[in-house]
Design an enzyme around this catalytic site. Sequence first.
Site, mmCIF file in Angstrom:
data_model
loop_
_atom_site.group_PDB
_atom_site.id
_atom_site.type_symbol
_atom_site.label_atom_id
_atom_site.label_comp_id
_atom_site.label_asym_id
_atom_site.label_seq_id
_atom_site.Cartn_x
_atom_site.Cartn_y
_atom_site.Cartn_z
ATOM 1 N N LYS A 58 0.843 -1.204 0.000
ATOM 2 C CA LYS A 58 0.000 0.000 0.000
ATOM 3 C C LYS A 58 0.879 1.255 0.000
ATOM 4 O O LYS A 58 0.588 2.216 -0.718
ATOM 5 C CB LYS A 58 -0.914 -0.003 1.229
ATOM 6 C CG LYS A 58 -1.998 -1.054 1.200
ATOM 7 C CD LYS A 58 -2.765 -1.086 2.522
ATOM 8 C CE LYS A 58 -3.803 -2.184 2.545
ATOM 9 N NZ LYS A 58 -4.527 -2.228 3.840
ATOM 10 N N ALA A 74 -0.849 0.944 6.616
ATOM 11 C CA ALA A 74 -1.012 -0.085 7.635
ATOM 12 C C ALA A 74 -1.951 -1.160 7.118
ATOM 13 O O ALA A 74 -2.758 -0.922 6.217
ATOM 14 C CB ALA A 74 -1.576 0.525 8.922
ATOM 15 N N ASP A 75 -1.809 -2.330 7.702
ATOM 16 C CA ASP A 75 -2.730 -3.411 7.396
ATOM 17 C C ASP A 75 -2.921 -4.219 8.679
ATOM 18 O O ASP A 75 -1.983 -4.366 9.465
ATOM 19 C CB ASP A 75 -2.197 -4.312 6.280
ATOM 20 C CG ASP A 75 -3.299 -5.182 5.706
ATOM 21 O OD1 ASP A 75 -4.202 -4.629 5.056
ATOM 22 O OD2 ASP A 75 -3.279 -6.403 5.924
ATOM 23 N N THR A 76 -4.124 -4.704 8.875
ATOM 24 C CA THR A 76 -4.459 -5.448 10.087
ATOM 25 C C THR A 76 -5.153 -6.747 9.706
ATOM 26 O O THR A 76 -6.042 -6.743 8.845
ATOM 27 C CB THR A 76 -5.383 -4.606 10.995
ATOM 28 O OG1 THR A 76 -4.712 -3.396 11.327
ATOM 29 C CG2 THR A 76 -5.736 -5.354 12.271
ATOM 30 N N ALA A 111 0.504 -4.320 10.827
ATOM 31 C CA ALA A 111 1.788 -3.896 10.272
ATOM 32 C C ALA A 111 1.690 -2.446 9.839
ATOM 33 O O ALA A 111 0.650 -1.993 9.369
ATOM 34 C CB ALA A 111 2.174 -4.768 9.089
#
Length: 196
Positions: A58, A74-76, A111
């Site tokens: 991203k 960010a990624d969750t 992250a």
Amino acid sequence: MHSVNLMKPLILASASPRRLQLLAQIGLAATVMAADIDETPQAAENDRDYVLRMAAGKARAIAMQRPDALVLAADTVISLDGRLIGKPRDRDDAFAIWRALSGRCHQVLSAVALLDDGRLQTAISCSEVQFAVLDATDMAAYWDSGEPQDKAGAYAIQGLAACWISEIRGSYSGIMGLPLFETAQLLGKAGVRIVS
């Protein structure tokens, strides 16, 4: 309200209003540019590698459009026994997710990636969330609230699902989708001081 002066624009590579609110909590204003990348897990990819790859992907996608900016992404993901649990496809899928999480502890991995002048830095937060035993009436009422439909794991800790969570170990902001400790550390390495 404390605000941070930045030397260059800060772009949040996410359409999540929660991530924008979390940045505001630590005095950061960001421009939102949602990144559109392929989020399909790769064969044999573990949860940690997947979430780091998504955050970095991203950030790279938006940095190509805005090389002049600090790009934060960010990624969750929710992980149960090493298996990724994403956003629910529909009501039946949400119920299946909740039945799997009911009475159990699962992991939330968030992250963060920061791209500055072509330099990529990443960090990851791993938290544990203990769910109470859920019943079908509660699940139906939660689905009907509209809250879980676009959330990883089909729940939002900052919303009604807080009633289901008996314990957390780790980062509350990370469970919400943007671990502020790790975010501040990455920004600090890029010369952005949040608290001085």
